[in-house]
Design a protein around this motif. Sequence first.
Motif, short mmCIF file in Angstrom:
data_model
loop_
_atom_site.label_atom_id
_atom_site.label_comp_id
_atom_site.label_asym_id
_atom_site.label_seq_id
_atom_site.Cartn_x
_atom_site.Cartn_y
_atom_site.Cartn_z
N ALA A 134 0.83 -1.21 0.00
CA ALA A 134 0.00 0.00 0.00
C ALA A 134 0.87 1.26 0.00
CB ALA A 134 -0.94 0.00 1.20
N ASP A 135 1.99 1.24 0.71
CA ASP A 135 2.89 2.39 0.72
C ASP A 135 3.53 2.58 -0.64
OD1 ASP A 135 2.31 2.78 3.39
OD2 ASP A 135 4.28 2.15 4.13
N ASP A 138 0.95 4.13 -2.86
CA ASP A 138 0.79 5.55 -2.52
C ASP A 138 1.96 6.36 -3.07
OD1 ASP A 138 -1.59 5.13 -1.15
OD2 ASP A 138 -0.64 5.16 0.85
#
Length: 160
Positions: A134-135, A138
Amino acid sequence: MPASPPPQTSPEAADPLRVWFRFIRLNRRVTAAMAGELRGLGLSIPQFDALSTLTEREGMTQQDLAARLYVTKGNVSGLIDRLVEAGLVERRPIPGDRRSHALHLTQGGSDLATRGIAAQKAYVARTLGQLPAADIADFERLVLKWRELARTQPVPEAGG
């Protein structure tokens, strides 16, 4: 030694200039690390950039390669001269165009590019690849947004 946790910042406290400087320092650190990895293969970063770009699209001209690498045609010319001398790249005539040549990797150039790409993948796996998915998603989203904003800004001509 385990990496220390990153500092936590609130959105209100995030200063774009401070983020910029951190990004520039990170870029310098990872570039230096990759330069060391590539040096072990006998390559400089510009040599690797040229070889790896040709793995994606062989047959491009020096002008196309210069545009793709964001460097001058003069810089690419000398770089390709050295790669040809090293037996890693071939210049082939383009039918109907006496001024330009198509650039192609030799087997040795292809093999070296493959080794460089593997070194790069390994470094990315040891660093950026350690972040949660997820990072990374992002980060990619933010980099793409930043890239679009940067593309709206004029780029001064080199040497001007």
